[in-house]
Design a protein around this motif. Structure first.
Motif, PDB file in Angstrom:
ATOM      1  N   SER A  30      14.698 -30.282  -0.574  1.00  0.00           N
ATOM      2  CA  SER A  30      15.694 -31.225  -1.092  1.00  0.00           C
ATOM      3  C   SER A  30      15.139 -32.642  -1.155  1.00  0.00           C
ATOM      4  O   SER A  30      15.575 -33.434  -1.969  1.00  0.00           O
ATOM      5  CB  SER A  30      16.944 -31.196  -0.226  1.00  0.00           C
ATOM      6  OG  SER A  30      16.615 -31.566   1.085  1.00  0.00           O
ATOM      7  N   GLY A  31      14.188 -32.967  -0.303  1.00  0.00           N
ATOM      8  CA  GLY A  31      13.576 -34.288  -0.355  1.00  0.00           C
ATOM      9  C   GLY A  31      12.700 -34.448  -1.583  1.00  0.00           C
ATOM     10  O   GLY A  31      12.961 -35.280  -2.443  1.00  0.00           O
ATOM     11  N   PRO A  32      11.661 -33.630  -1.692  1.00  0.00           N
ATOM     12  CA  PRO A  32      10.752 -33.786  -2.825  1.00  0.00           C
ATOM     13  C   PRO A  32      11.405 -33.544  -4.178  1.00  0.00           C
ATOM     14  O   PRO A  32      10.913 -34.029  -5.177  1.00  0.00           O
ATOM     15  CB  PRO A  32       9.681 -32.721  -2.554  1.00  0.00           C
ATOM     16  CG  PRO A  32       9.728 -32.500  -1.108  1.00  0.00           C
ATOM     17  CD  PRO A  32      11.133 -32.708  -0.693  1.00  0.00           C
ATOM     18  N   ILE A  38      23.102 -30.766  -2.028  1.00  0.00           N
ATOM     19  CA  ILE A  38      22.849 -30.549  -0.607  1.00  0.00           C
ATOM     20  C   ILE A  38      24.028 -29.826   0.032  1.00  0.00           C
ATOM     21  O   ILE A  38      23.849 -28.916   0.841  1.00  0.00           O
ATOM     22  CB  ILE A  38      22.585 -31.894   0.101  1.00  0.00           C
ATOM     23  CG1 ILE A  38      21.301 -32.523  -0.428  1.00  0.00           C
ATOM     24  CG2 ILE A  38      22.489 -31.709   1.594  1.00  0.00           C
ATOM     25  CD1 ILE A  38      21.038 -33.895   0.111  1.00  0.00           C
ATOM     26  N   LEU A  78      18.080 -37.465   1.164  1.00  0.00           N
ATOM     27  CA  LEU A  78      16.961 -36.888   1.896  1.00  0.00           C
ATOM     28  C   LEU A  78      15.623 -37.170   1.238  1.00  0.00           C
ATOM     29  O   LEU A  78      14.635 -36.531   1.578  1.00  0.00           O
ATOM     30  CB  LEU A  78      17.162 -35.368   2.009  1.00  0.00           C
ATOM     31  CG  LEU A  78      18.438 -34.952   2.728  1.00  0.00           C
ATOM     32  CD1 LEU A  78      18.600 -33.456   2.661  1.00  0.00           C
ATOM     33  CD2 LEU A  78      18.392 -35.379   4.182  1.00  0.00           C
ATOM     34  N   SER A  79      15.618 -38.096   0.282  1.00  0.00           N
ATOM     35  CA  SER A  79      14.364 -38.333  -0.441  1.00  0.00           C
ATOM     36  C   SER A  79      13.884 -39.755  -0.297  1.00  0.00           C
ATOM     37  O   SER A  79      14.647 -40.664   0.020  1.00  0.00           O
ATOM     38  CB  SER A  79      14.551 -38.058  -1.924  1.00  0.00           C
ATOM     39  OG  SER A  79      15.106 -36.796  -2.116  1.00  0.00           O
ATOM     40  N   PHE A 107      11.085 -42.446  -2.410  1.00  0.00           N
ATOM     41  CA  PHE A 107      10.316 -42.573  -3.651  1.00  0.00           C
ATOM     42  C   PHE A 107       9.201 -43.582  -3.459  1.00  0.00           C
ATOM     43  O   PHE A 107       9.417 -44.653  -2.900  1.00  0.00           O
ATOM     44  CB  PHE A 107      11.232 -43.051  -4.785  1.00  0.00           C
ATOM     45  CG  PHE A 107      12.410 -42.155  -5.022  1.00  0.00           C
ATOM     46  CD1 PHE A 107      13.570 -42.291  -4.280  1.00  0.00           C
ATOM     47  CD2 PHE A 107      12.353 -41.161  -5.982  1.00  0.00           C
ATOM     48  CE1 PHE A 107      14.651 -41.464  -4.486  1.00  0.00           C
ATOM     49  CE2 PHE A 107      13.435 -40.333  -6.202  1.00  0.00           C
ATOM     50  CZ  PHE A 107      14.586 -40.478  -5.457  1.00  0.00           C
ATOM     51  N   ILE A 133       7.962 -38.355  -5.307  1.00  0.00           N
ATOM     52  CA  ILE A 133       9.238 -38.090  -4.634  1.00  0.00           C
ATOM     53  C   ILE A 133       8.932 -37.264  -3.393  1.00  0.00           C
ATOM     54  O   ILE A 133       8.381 -36.173  -3.497  1.00  0.00           O
ATOM     55  CB  ILE A 133      10.208 -37.310  -5.534  1.00  0.00           C
ATOM     56  CG1 ILE A 133      10.319 -37.982  -6.898  1.00  0.00           C
ATOM     57  CG2 ILE A 133      11.577 -37.225  -4.889  1.00  0.00           C
ATOM     58  CD1 ILE A 133      11.189 -37.240  -7.871  1.00  0.00           C
ATOM     59  N   ALA A 134       9.266 -37.789  -2.233  1.00  0.00           N
ATOM     60  CA  ALA A 134       8.946 -37.089  -0.993  1.00  0.00           C
ATOM     61  C   ALA A 134      10.190 -37.052  -0.117  1.00  0.00           C
ATOM     62  O   ALA A 134      11.205 -37.646  -0.448  1.00  0.00           O
ATOM     63  CB  ALA A 134       7.817 -37.816  -0.267  1.00  0.00           C
ATOM     64  N   ASP A 135      10.080 -36.370   1.006  1.00  0.00           N
ATOM     65  CA  ASP A 135      11.220 -36.397   1.915  1.00  0.00           C
ATOM     66  C   ASP A 135      11.067 -37.579   2.876  1.00  0.00           C
ATOM     67  O   ASP A 135      10.096 -38.321   2.811  1.00  0.00           O
ATOM     68  CB  ASP A 135      11.389 -35.065   2.652  1.00  0.00           C
ATOM     69  CG  ASP A 135      10.253 -34.774   3.589  1.00  0.00           C
ATOM     70  OD1 ASP A 135      10.312 -33.726   4.249  1.00  0.00           O
ATOM     71  OD2 ASP A 135       9.308 -35.563   3.674  1.00  0.00           O
ATOM     72  N   ASN A 172      10.173 -38.097   5.744  1.00  0.00           N
ATOM     73  CA  ASN A 172       9.003 -38.250   6.621  1.00  0.00           C
ATOM     74  C   ASN A 172       7.962 -39.181   6.037  1.00  0.00           C
ATOM     75  O   ASN A 172       7.041 -39.602   6.745  1.00  0.00           O
ATOM     76  CB  ASN A 172       8.355 -36.884   6.867  1.00  0.00           C
ATOM     77  CG  ASN A 172       9.180 -36.036   7.818  1.00  0.00           C
ATOM     78  OD1 ASN A 172       9.903 -36.562   8.642  1.00  0.00           O
ATOM     79  ND2 ASN A 172       9.084 -34.736   7.675  1.00  0.00           N
TER      80      ASN A 172
END
Lengths: 537, 212
Positions: free
Chosen positions: A340-342, A350, B73-74, B76, B86-88, B90
């Motif tokens: 869901s993040g990437p 979600i 949850l993303s 940029f 685009i990452a989470d 972390n």
């Protein structure tokens, strides 16, 4: 070819020495190989010393080497569980330093060998059911559901200890077990969850109270030893606690029209306004007085099974391939949640990923269903005698056949989905029954050669019915000698009027006809129609 | 994720940023839009550390790390004319570890916060752009949910924007220009926000509508 550098090759033999440590610059430290006596001692550790020849034969082997290595060899049965054991009939050996003590040592070795045999049987059975590990000099086991996928923080460790409750002089009892279990105090006794549905209005029947997971401490079955039942009973406790913790967490979090109340170890919710569902966690210690026999569970035992299945399903989900394997930095969640993040999921996406329905909601739905079904069944029972149903977890369907006695060919079949209220169901069935009467007259007329002049399922004349509508039919003979008018309503009952013809025309007053006694309505109509037909002789 | 247009609303003459935002939101409410919570888009700037630059002495590139509450949850990460990652979440922790390569520019954090309105298929977000304690401008974002191809719905978006922005309606964003028929994604929205923030950073004071 010029310009190509020669590469040095080296051949390394298979590593004979075990690597103890590798330094940061790549150098390896090797373990020194065992000396011959150490090697022998190591191999001897893996041998089971069983009584194969009888204890009279002894050979004093001149053992060189350390005594302590050999002293441990005899008790290898309860330590080297994982390694394969060779059933070799060898002997007790004494080292040269211990003087021979004669008969006393012989008797001790007899009992020890018997113990070892029992231990071996015990081991194979014990290990089949429970996981053990050795911590220091204690043997610990695990009876929580962690390996099945539970994330509940309850350790559930028990300890396996030697049963010292034995007197060598007396005869060893039949079910003697050389090892015993020690369970932590909070797992002792029985823990159970009680689900009860109570009425709050006088007309609703109390579906009763049922105790889930209630296990009276049963007498040990002859096949399984006492520790098996003890451990099984103790295993209930973490499961019940987990179920209750999950239910209470959901009760606090989820929003519903009537909020759920969580008080100490009881959850109260109201599936319907006049109904109260209460789920409570009970823990009774191991005293004799608390072991009174409980009344046997009745039909609410399906909720027990459901709760059990739901929590096990939840456990399985944490171990399923959608969750595991997961990267070390990711949370313990569904595989798609990691994406869901990437993939920049927004809030709607979600929410759709996260499981929507929790344990408590499912149980409430199920309770509602059981309750509705029993009430509907009671309603239908009051009106009919034979009916069949098909049941699902959350849905039930019913097929009801309405016939008249003696005229089963003319029947009205209704298939209902049980999601309507009790009163509406009753009204519906009554209205269907009244319609059936009129349909039956229609069929009868066809059979008897009469003509139906008019037929209406929902007639707008006459007194208004409070339930459904009245139906009417006018049947006339082919020669128009007479006409019968029938009006049947669920509340007003049936009204039969007959009109006779004058000069072959049907125009006369309708006279009410209620003098006939008969078994049922359709029979009465048949008699009437046959009585009215002129006797052509 | 539908086609989104991010634009800047100049502050009304003689009014403060706050008052202009209120004017806009009132217009939206009269239109019939439904308030649906708040939103926040923030941006931090990093430049490539001097030690990693080659001997040719090329100029350090600027990298923007942005977050959008619409995609909670993303995270940029984008370069000015370059790719958008685009990452989470972390990724923020990773940036701390990459301190040697990317250094945070001083006082560079810029963000926009405001309310979120839903009007049928349109999602309108009106926010105040702040840099530190001072409010620097107003951002308006309009998303048309059902469509993902920019060229198909630009005219509809334009009409909707005109209905409540009036004369301050922007032209077609640059991101639409390059790829007309490709699918619009969240990265394009973040590029638009980055351009908006850069424009606002360059302006020294709050821009006022109208010409004296």
């Amino acid at each position: 070819m010029s310009g190509v550098l020669a590469v040095r090759n080296s051949i390394e033999s298979a590593c004979e020495k075990q690597v103890q440590d590798a330094g940061l610059d790549g150098t390896e430290t090797y373990l020194q190989p065992l000396s011959m006596s150490q090697n022998l001692a190591r191999l001897a550790q893996r041998i089971y010393f069983s009584q194969a020849w009888g204890s009279e034969e002894e050979e004093a082997a001149g053992a060189e080497g350390d005594t302590h290595d050999w002293a441990g060899a005899g008790s290898s049965a309860d330590q080297d569980d994982e390694e394969e054991s060779l059933d070799v009939a060898v002997v007790t050996c004494w080292s040269s330093t211990n003087p021979i003590e004669g008969g006393q040592k012989l008797t001790k070795s007899v009992t020890e060998n018997k113990e070892n045999k029992l231990k071996r049987d015990f081991n194979s059975e014990f290990l089949q059911h429970w996981k053990l590990r050795k911590v220091g000099d204690k043997i610990l086991g695990d009876l929580s559901y962690g390996s099945a996928g539970s994330l509940f923080p309850h350790h559930g460790t028990f300890e396996v200890i030697k049963n010292t409750d034995i007197d060598l002089d007396k005869k060893i009892p039949e079910d003697y077990c050389p090892l015993d279990i020690q369970i932590p105090s909070d797992l002792e006794g029985s823990t159970y969850i009680k689900v009860s549905i109570q009425k709050q209005a006088p007309d609703i029947g109390d579906l009763g109270t049922v105790n889930l997971f209630k296990r009276l401490l049963p007498k040990s079955k002859p096949a399984s030893p006492h520790w098996q039942t003890k451990l099984e009973v103790a295993q209930n406790a973490p499961l019940c606690k987990e179920v209750f913790a999950q239910l209470s967490r959901e009760a606090v979090q989820i929003k519903s029209q009537i909020p759920h109340i969580v008080v100490k170890n009881q959850i109260i919710s109201q599936p319907f306004t006049s109904l109260q569902l209460s789920i409570s966690l009970y823990h009774s210690s191991n005293d004799k007085k608390s072991q009174k026999s409980q009344s046997p569970e009745d039909h609410l035992c399906v909720l027990e099974h459901n709760l059990h299945l739901l929590i096990r399903e939840f456990h399985k989900q944490t171990l399923s391939s959608v969750m595991m394997p997961h990267p070390a930095s990711a949370a313990f969640d569904h595989k798609r949640m990691r994406l869901s993040g990437p993939q920049a999921f927004d809030k709607n996406e979600i929410n759709s990923l996260q499981s929507s329905e929790g344990l408590l909601e499912k149980i409430i739905k199920r309770a509602k269903h059981i309750f509705l079904r029993s009430r509907t069944a009671a309603t239908i029972d009051s009106l009919a005698t034979h009916w069949s149903n098909i049941n699902d977890v959350y849905e039930s369907r019913v097929k009801v056949l309405i016939t008249s006695q003696g005229y089963e060919q003319i029947c009205k079949s209704i298939q209902l989905q049980l999601d309507i209220g009790e009163q509406e169901l009753q009204d519906f069935l009554l209205s269907q029954m009244s319609q059936h009467q009129v349909h039956a007259v229609q069929q009868l007329a066809k059979v008897m050669g009469r003509q139906a002049l008019s037929f209406s399922n929902h007639v707008g004349l006459g007194p208004i019915e409070s339930i459904g509508n009245a139906s009417t039919i006018i049947v006339a003979s082919p020669s128009r000698d007479y006409a019968i008018s029938v009006r049947n309503g669920p509340e007003s009952g049936s009204k039969i009027m007959v009109q006779f013809s004058r000069n072959h025309h049907l125009h006369g007053p309708f006279k009410e006809w209620n003098k006939m006694e008969s078994r049922n309505f359709v029979y009465k109509m048949e008699l009437l129609m046959s009585a009215l037909s002129p006797c052509l002789l | 994720m539908g086609v989104t247009c991010v634009s800047q609303m100049p502050v009304a003459e003689g009014k403060s940023v706050q008052q202009t935002v209120e004017l806009l939101t009132r217009k939206l409410e009269i239109l019939g839009a439904e308030k649906q919570g708040t939103f926040c888009v923030d941006c931090e700037t990093y430049h490539t550390a001097a030690s990693t630059l080659g001997s040719q002495g090329q100029a350090g590139k600027l990298m923007y790390v942005m977050h959008n509450s619409e995609y909670p949850l993303s995270c940029f990460a984008l370069f000015e004319n370059g790719p958008c990652l685009i990452a989470d979440t972390n990724f923020d922790v990773l940036m701390v570890k990459l301190k040697g390569f990317f250094q945070s520019a001083k006082a560079s954090k810029i963000e926009t916060r405001g309310t979120r309105y839903q009007y049928c298929d349109f999602l309108v977000k009106v926010g105040t752009v702040t840099m530190g304690p001072s409010a620097r401008g107003i951002s308006v974002e309009v998303e048309y949910g059902p469509c993902v191809v920019a060229s198909d719905c630009w005219s509809l978006l334009l009409e909707f924007l005109q209905s409540f922005l009036g004369s301050h309606t922007p032209g077609a964003p640059a991101v639409f220009g390059n790829r007309h028929d490709s699918v619009y994604g969240p990265a394009d929205t973040m590029v638009q926000y980055m351009e908006l923030f850069n424009k606002i950073r360059k302006q020294q004071q709050v821009p006022v509508a109208g010409i004296r």
